[in-house]
Structures are given as C-alpha cells and as structure tokens.
Design an enzyme around this catalytic site. Structure first.
Site, PDB file in Angstrom:
ATOM      1  N   ARG A  46      22.579   3.338 -20.219  1.00  0.00           N
ATOM      2  CA  ARG A  46      21.638   2.288 -19.794  1.00  0.00           C
ATOM      3  C   ARG A  46      22.173   1.587 -18.544  1.00  0.00           C
ATOM      4  O   ARG A  46      21.436   1.224 -17.644  1.00  0.00           O
ATOM      5  CB  ARG A  46      21.410   1.285 -20.932  1.00  0.00           C
ATOM      6  CG  ARG A  46      20.667   0.029 -20.481  1.00  0.00           C
ATOM      7  CD  ARG A  46      19.993  -0.714 -21.629  1.00  0.00           C
ATOM      8  NE  ARG A  46      20.860  -0.976 -22.753  1.00  0.00           N
ATOM      9  CZ  ARG A  46      21.826  -1.895 -22.778  1.00  0.00           C
ATOM     10  NH1 ARG A  46      22.084  -2.631 -21.712  1.00  0.00           N
ATOM     11  NH2 ARG A  46      22.544  -2.082 -23.869  1.00  0.00           N
ATOM     12  N   TYR A  98      -2.867  -2.289  -6.318  1.00  0.00           N
ATOM     13  CA  TYR A  98      -3.049  -1.404  -7.468  1.00  0.00           C
ATOM     14  C   TYR A  98      -3.430  -2.254  -8.690  1.00  0.00           C
ATOM     15  O   TYR A  98      -2.843  -3.320  -8.920  1.00  0.00           O
ATOM     16  CB  TYR A  98      -1.738  -0.637  -7.709  1.00  0.00           C
ATOM     17  CG  TYR A  98      -1.702   0.038  -9.046  1.00  0.00           C
ATOM     18  CD1 TYR A  98      -2.675   0.971  -9.407  1.00  0.00           C
ATOM     19  CD2 TYR A  98      -0.707  -0.252  -9.972  1.00  0.00           C
ATOM     20  CE1 TYR A  98      -2.661   1.583 -10.645  1.00  0.00           C
ATOM     21  CE2 TYR A  98      -0.677   0.363 -11.214  1.00  0.00           C
ATOM     22  CZ  TYR A  98      -1.664   1.271 -11.551  1.00  0.00           C
ATOM     23  OH  TYR A  98      -1.638   1.868 -12.781  1.00  0.00           O
ATOM     24  N   ASP A 170       5.079  -2.250  -1.208  1.00  0.00           N
ATOM     25  CA  ASP A 170       4.854  -1.119  -2.109  1.00  0.00           C
ATOM     26  C   ASP A 170       4.469   0.058  -1.214  1.00  0.00           C
ATOM     27  O   ASP A 170       3.385   0.088  -0.641  1.00  0.00           O
ATOM     28  CB  ASP A 170       3.736  -1.467  -3.108  1.00  0.00           C
ATOM     29  CG  ASP A 170       3.515  -0.363  -4.130  1.00  0.00           C
ATOM     30  OD1 ASP A 170       3.780   0.811  -3.796  1.00  0.00           O
ATOM     31  OD2 ASP A 170       3.076  -0.668  -5.250  1.00  0.00           O
ATOM     32  N   LYS A 195       4.216   9.268  -8.146  1.00  0.00           N
ATOM     33  CA  LYS A 195       3.288   9.864  -7.182  1.00  0.00           C
ATOM     34  C   LYS A 195       4.030  10.849  -6.264  1.00  0.00           C
ATOM     35  O   LYS A 195       4.545  11.830  -6.740  1.00  0.00           O
ATOM     36  CB  LYS A 195       2.613   8.752  -6.377  1.00  0.00           C
ATOM     37  CG  LYS A 195       2.123   7.566  -7.216  1.00  0.00           C
ATOM     38  CD  LYS A 195       0.960   7.955  -8.101  1.00  0.00           C
ATOM     39  CE  LYS A 195       0.291   6.786  -8.784  1.00  0.00           C
ATOM     40  NZ  LYS A 195       1.081   6.005  -9.709  1.00  0.00           N
TER      41      LYS A 195
HETATM   42  N1  PLP Z   1       2.054   0.884  -7.135  1.00  0.00           N
HETATM   43  C1  PLP Z   1       1.015   1.654  -6.772  1.00  0.00           C
HETATM   44  C2  PLP Z   1       0.516   1.577  -5.353  1.00  0.00           C
HETATM   45  C3  PLP Z   1       0.416   2.504  -7.692  1.00  0.00           C
HETATM   46  O1  PLP Z   1      -0.621   3.255  -7.311  1.00  0.00           O
HETATM   47  C4  PLP Z   1       0.918   2.556  -9.010  1.00  0.00           C
HETATM   48  C5  PLP Z   1       0.311   3.445 -10.012  1.00  0.00           C
HETATM   49  O2  PLP Z   1      -0.712   4.043  -9.811  1.00  0.00           O
HETATM   50  C6  PLP Z   1       1.993   1.731  -9.355  1.00  0.00           C
HETATM   51  C7  PLP Z   1       2.547   0.914  -8.388  1.00  0.00           C
HETATM   52  C8  PLP Z   1       2.544   1.743 -10.748  1.00  0.00           C
HETATM   53  O3  PLP Z   1       3.337   2.866 -10.937  1.00  0.00           O
HETATM   54  P1  PLP Z   1       3.499   3.622 -12.340  1.00  0.00           P
HETATM   55  O4  PLP Z   1       2.173   4.159 -12.723  1.00  0.00           O
HETATM   56  O5  PLP Z   1       4.515   4.670 -12.034  1.00  0.00           O
HETATM   57  O6  PLP Z   1       4.004   2.628 -13.309  1.00  0.00           O
END
Ligand code: PLP
Length: 387
Positions: A46, A98, A170, A195
């Site tokens: 961890r 998101y 992000d 992604k």
């Molecule tokens: N940030 C963006 C731009 C996303 O599109 C997503 C998920 O689609 C996330 C964060 C969250 O990531 P996760 O689905 O891996 O938890």
C-alpha cells in the site's frame, strides 16, 4: 531525448538482479525486513511497490514532471488532490467538467464544507470574478469534455500564481503525448489513465504528476493513508500501455481528423465540436499549447430521437462510456458519462453524440456513420411517400 525514445527507454526493473526487459510484477503485499527496526525501500505494497515505482517515474517523465503517483482510478487521483483542501476552502472549476468530477464536488466535497464555483474557463474574466478569499484551487480540463472548449493554460497560470492558488489541469482528453500543462505553468496534472495512458480499456487507473516536493509528500501521504494506489498487476498493464502511447495517439488522431472533416459537411450534423477544425473558436490557442487535436469528436444532430437512433444504428462503434481505447466508441454523454450533471445548468445537450476514435480504417468508420445518420431520414422519406 526525443519523446518517441522516452516512451520505451526507461529502467524496467531498477535494482533487480536479473535485469528483465519487461518490468516484473512484484505481486506481493509485504517485503521481508532485515530486522524489526530496519525497513528496506519497500515494506508494504500500500505504501510502495517496485512495479508501481517504475510506472510512477515513467508517467512523471512523460509529463515533464518530477513526481508521479498512480491510483486505482482517475476519481481516486482527483479525490487525493481535493484531500489537500480543508473545510472552508473554495474551488473554481470549469463548467464543462467530467460528470464524475462534478459529482465528487457537489455530493462529496460540498457537504464537507469545500464549496465550488463553476465558470467558463475560456473566459479569464469569469475566472477572476469567481475568485474569493477562500479560493485555494483552480481545476480545468482543456479541451473540455464533451464540448471541447479550449482554455488558455499559460494565461490562467499567471492568475493562479498571483493569487497563490493550486492550478490543476485534468489532461485526460489529450494525454501526456499531446499536451504538457506543467510546462505551461500548471502545478498539478491529473489523468484518468483508464483512457489514453493505458489505452486498451482493460484497467481503471489515475495519475497525478507535479514538481513541488512539499505537495508531492502530501499526495504520497494521502495515497498511503487512504490506500488508493494502483495494484502491481495494473501498474504493469499501465507500463505496457504507455509504451505504445505515441503510436496509438498519432494513428487515432489522424483517423479522427478525417472523420471530423466528413461530419462537418454532413447534412444531418447541426454542429460539430473538434478543435482540429480551423473554424473551432479555440483552434489557434489549442495549436499554441498542444501538439495535436486528439481523437474525441462531439456533434449535435437534429433531435434526441435522431441522436439515439444514430448511436444504435452504428455497427463499428461500440456504445460505451469512456474514451481512448483502440476500438471506436460512441456515446450520448447526457445519458451516460455526464448523467450526474443532468438537471444542472451546465448540463450537456440531449442530442450531443461523443465519438472516441480508435485505430480502425477512417473510410470504414465514415461509411458506418453515414449509414447510421441517414437511416432515420430514409425512414421518414419512406413514411412521407406512403402517406
Ligand atoms: N477526468 C476525466 C476527464 C474523465 O473523463 C474521467 C472519466 O471518464 C475521469 C477524470 C475519472 O476517471 P476514472 O473513470 O478513471 O475514475
């Protein structure tokens, strides 16, 4: 070194006596200690694991940062960043975030006393006016998802520096291959590595990269305290995915460009959102701060019913949330990835379709979209003739 070289040149197993070419999966929870009070580099997975360390230093290098941390999802990474804040603090964030990030802000942070204001971050005046004494952090996505709004990273970094805010970008939509916000003045870069970084739709993962040592220590502390780090096997899958990041992204965006050109002049498409098209309002700014336009295209059709029918009639596009996989995906963000924003003023148009373009042949994808877009119209024509 050139970024193509960087992708595949790294030490896959530091300190391992067998010098394996592929990073070993240290599938262990614990590590033997020399004695009760002599801890080695690793004691408990961890807190740290050699497979994870390899991917953490690799993601940091690819994003031009000093410190990298990997988590079991993008949301876990974002939650860790928000863990730097305390009740009473305030966040300014983009209004096309998101859906899951919006849910984390509204359903988890706000009830615990961390408030937020959503603004159109493409307009710096709006960002400045949202600032208050309690503001600690600015979070943006550029391009935003799914409306592909382009925000000026460098310009906002002057504002955040002046106000002493943490500037978080992000970078999921473009990946470290196409955009490196730390080099443009951001403090922290976060990814849903689920992604593009992993790229094969086989893991959920999140990444944080930054340069500041003191903040990095806090991130590492939260990661250990909350137990949110990526497992050894998934760290290994992420390492494997990263080796082909450039190949995948270059191919995907060249296919995406052709698909976007096709959609732009299609009679059934009312509006298209893709920064690679010269008439996109953020085209020039995007070109200045990124190395490519990516592989996500959003577009609006006549009606919700038509959008729904298009999604169901395509044969090569899988109906799925998420993006960045090798096969093409299609979704209705309003009902799927961004459903948690439904009803709020920043909600997404119901008839907006999002495509995540894979590595398939562009003409095959175009033909498939064309037949799906026309099916409803053909039905209507047949109905009109029969009346
Ligand atoms: N940030 C963006 C731009 C996303 O599109 C997503 C998920 O689609 C996330 C964060 C969250 O990531 P996760 O689905 O891996 O938890």
């Amino acid at each position: 070194m050139n970024r193509w070289t960087d992708l595949v040149h790294f030490d896959p197993c530091p300190g391992d006596i067998y010098r394996a070419n592929s990073t070993p999966i240290y599938q262990t929870a614990t590590f033997a200690q020399e004695s009760m009070d002599a801890f080695g580099k690793y004691d408990y997975s961890r807190s740290g694991n050699p497979t994870r360390s390899v991917v953490e230093s690799h993601v940091a290098k690819l994003e031009h940062g000093k410190y990298g941390y990997v988590f079991n999802s993008g949301m876990a990474a974002l939650n860790t960043i928000f863990g730097l804040l305390k009740p009473g603090d305030h966040i300014i964030a983009g209004d096309d975030l998101y859906g899951g990030t919006h849910r984390l802000l509204s359903e988890r942070l706000k009830p615990r006393g961390v408030d937020f204001t959503l603004v159109d971050t493409t307009n710096i005046v709006e960002v400045i006016s949202a600032w208050k004494r309690e503001t600690r952090l600015l979070l943006i996505e550029t391009p935003s998802n799914p409306l592909q709004k382009i925000t000026d990273i460098e310009a906002l970094s002057h504002f955040t520096k002046e106000k002493g805010l943490l500037f978080v970008v992000d970078n999921t939509l473009l990946s470290s291959w196409l955009q490196n916000p730390l080099t443009l003045g951001a403090d922290i870069v976060v990814h849903s590595a689920t992604k593009h970084l992993a790229g094969h739709s086989d893991i959920t993962a999140g990444v944080i990269i930054l340069n500041d040592e003191a903040i990095a220590q806090k991130i590492a502390f939260i990661q250990n305290a909350e137990g949110s780090a990526l497992t050894p096997f998934e760290s290994w899958l992420l390492i494997r995915g990263l080796k082909t990041l450039g190949l995948r992204i270059e191919r995907q965006q060249s296919v995406a460009h052709k698909v976007a050109q096709f959609l732009k002049s299609h009679e059934c498409v009312k509006k298209i959102y893709y920064p690679g098209l010269p008439d996109h309002p953020g085209h020039d700014l995007h070109q200045k701060q990124a190395k490519g336009f990516g592989s996500i295209i959003s577009f609006v059709t006549d009606s919700y019913e038509h959008a729904r029918s298009v999604i169901e009639k395509t044969e090569l596009f899988t109906i799925s949330v998420s993006f960045g996989s090798l096969n093409s995906l299609i979704s209705l963000p309003c009902n799927m990835s961004h459903a948690s924003k439904r009803g709020c003023k920043e909600s997404i148009p119901q008839n907006l379709i999002r495509l995540s373009i894979g590595i398939e042949d562009a003409d095959d994808l175009i033909q498939d979209l064309d037949q799906a877009l026309h099916q409803d119209i053909q039905k209507k024509k047949i109905r009109a003739v029969n009346l």
